[in-house]
Design an enzyme around this catalytic site. Structure first.
Site, PDB file in Angstrom:
ATOM      1  N   ARG A  61       0.817  -1.218   0.000  1.00 37.71           N
ATOM      2  CA  ARG A  61       0.000   0.000   0.000  1.00 37.71           C
ATOM      3  C   ARG A  61       0.849   1.266   0.000  1.00 37.71           C
ATOM      4  O   ARG A  61       0.337   2.356  -0.293  1.00 37.71           O
ATOM      5  CB  ARG A  61      -1.003  -0.030   1.165  1.00 37.71           C
ATOM      6  CG  ARG A  61      -2.121  -1.054   0.943  1.00 37.71           C
ATOM      7  CD  ARG A  61      -3.202  -0.932   1.992  1.00 37.71           C
ATOM      8  NE  ARG A  61      -2.690  -1.101   3.322  1.00 37.71           N
ATOM      9  CZ  ARG A  61      -2.570  -2.291   3.934  1.00 37.71           C
ATOM     10  NH1 ARG A  61      -2.948  -3.393   3.333  1.00 37.71           N
ATOM     11  NH2 ARG A  61      -2.086  -2.362   5.153  1.00 37.71           N
ATOM     12  N   GLU A  98       6.131  -9.955  14.760  1.00 36.80           N
ATOM     13  CA  GLU A  98       5.667 -10.481  16.051  1.00 36.80           C
ATOM     14  C   GLU A  98       6.049 -11.960  16.168  1.00 36.80           C
ATOM     15  O   GLU A  98       6.565 -12.404  17.186  1.00 36.80           O
ATOM     16  CB  GLU A  98       4.153 -10.298  16.156  1.00 36.80           C
ATOM     17  CG  GLU A  98       3.649 -10.348  17.562  1.00 36.80           C
ATOM     18  CD  GLU A  98       2.144 -10.201  17.637  1.00 36.80           C
ATOM     19  OE1 GLU A  98       1.596 -10.474  18.706  1.00 36.80           O
ATOM     20  OE2 GLU A  98       1.516  -9.843  16.614  1.00 36.80           O
TER      21      GLU A  98
HETATM   22  P1  AMP Z   1       4.801  -2.034  11.488  1.00 39.68           P
HETATM   23  O1  AMP Z   1       6.040  -2.659  10.934  1.00 39.68           O
HETATM   24  O2  AMP Z   1       4.317  -2.683  12.729  1.00 39.68           O
HETATM   25  O3  AMP Z   1       4.950  -0.513  11.651  1.00 39.68           O
HETATM   26  O4  AMP Z   1       3.636  -2.291  10.450  1.00 39.68           O
HETATM   27  C1  AMP Z   1       3.495  -1.506   9.347  1.00 39.68           C
HETATM   28  C2  AMP Z   1       2.933  -2.265   8.176  1.00 39.68           C
HETATM   29  O5  AMP Z   1       1.826  -3.080   8.528  1.00 39.68           O
HETATM   30  C3  AMP Z   1       2.445  -1.291   7.137  1.00 39.68           C
HETATM   31  O6  AMP Z   1       2.932  -1.689   5.878  1.00 39.68           O
HETATM   32  C4  AMP Z   1       0.945  -1.337   7.220  1.00 39.68           C
HETATM   33  O7  AMP Z   1       0.401  -1.389   5.928  1.00 39.68           O
HETATM   34  C5  AMP Z   1       0.606  -2.601   7.985  1.00 39.68           C
HETATM   35  N1  AMP Z   1      -0.291  -2.353   9.142  1.00 39.68           N
HETATM   36  C6  AMP Z   1       0.033  -2.475  10.449  1.00 39.68           C
HETATM   37  N2  AMP Z   1      -1.014  -2.258  11.252  1.00 39.68           N
HETATM   38  C7  AMP Z   1      -2.051  -1.956  10.448  1.00 39.68           C
HETATM   39  C8  AMP Z   1      -3.437  -1.619  10.668  1.00 39.68           C
HETATM   40  N3  AMP Z   1      -3.965  -1.545  11.911  1.00 39.68           N
HETATM   41  N4  AMP Z   1      -4.203  -1.374   9.595  1.00 39.68           N
HETATM   42  C9  AMP Z   1      -3.691  -1.441   8.352  1.00 39.68           C
HETATM   43  N5  AMP Z   1      -2.412  -1.761   8.069  1.00 39.68           N
HETATM   44  C10 AMP Z   1      -1.597  -2.027   9.100  1.00 39.68           C
END
Ligand code: AMP
Length: 173
Positions: A61, A98
């Site tokens: 995205r 995770e």
């Molecule tokens: P992080 O590495 O935990 O910051 O996760 C970021 C990635 O996970 C991004 O590419 C987001 O598209 C996706 N992501 C994480 N949490 C969400 C959420 N609650 N809603 C939509 N996309 C999420």
């Protein structure tokens, strides 16, 4: 206000893709030409005063607004992709999830040493993905000018991991 209009087009989907996660669905925002153009402007305005050579979008995205940001800033657009998607000579960066690990890849020649790079994704959650993106850009000689996100989940404190870089987020939750 503009941010409030954008917020009405981000829908919360509880327990998707798994129980306990509230998924932020940006599909309604993508569907609106007016919302796309407002969001693009809110994302780029903090970065207009400097030269951005490259906008990097994180799969998948991050590609959507990433390309619009590159147009707005008259910059190159480069994809960071999951393994097995990009041809040619690649640089890779592994990062922790995770449960388990994931990897981002970039074509080595896509960024020139010294390029100022803006990294974009739709959502900043824990920051693990964005931090890996910065490591990958720096590995091939790019200078990370900053990050921008449509949505930042403040309670997950992803910003703490990226604290040496400027960050702009359109919506905070
Ligand atoms: P992080 O590495 O935990 O910051 O996760 C970021 C990635 O996970 C991004 O590419 C987001 O598209 C996706 N992501 C994480 N949490 C969400 C959420 N609650 N809603 C939509 N996309 C999420």
């Amino acid at each position: 206000m503009n941010n409030e209009f954008i917020a009405t087009l981000v829908h919360d989907i509880p327990d998707f893709p798994k129980k306990g996660i509230v998924f932020k669905d940006i599909s309604p925002l993508l569907a609106s030409a007016k919302a796309r153009s407002i969001t693009t402007e809110l994302l780029v305005r903090d970065f207009r005063a400097q030269t951005i050579d490259v906008v990097v979008g994180i799969e998948s995205r991050g590609f959507l607004f990433g390309m619009l940001l590159a147009d707005a800033l008259q910059a190159k657009f480069v994809m960071l992709r999951k393994p097995g998607k990009l041809p040619g000579k690649l640089a890779t960066q592994e990062y922790d999830l995770e449960y388990g690990t994931d990897t981002l890849e970039v074509q080595e020649s896509a960024i020139s040493p010294g390029d100022n790079v803006l990294i974009h994704d739709d959502v900043l959650a824990t920051g693990g993905t964005a931090f890996a993106a910065a490591q990958l850009v720096e590995k091939i000689g790019g200078t990370v000018a900053g990050f921008n996100f449509v949505i930042e989940l403040d309670f997950l404190k992803g910003r703490d991991l990226l604290n040496k870089y400027p960050i702009t987020s359109v919506l905070h939750y």
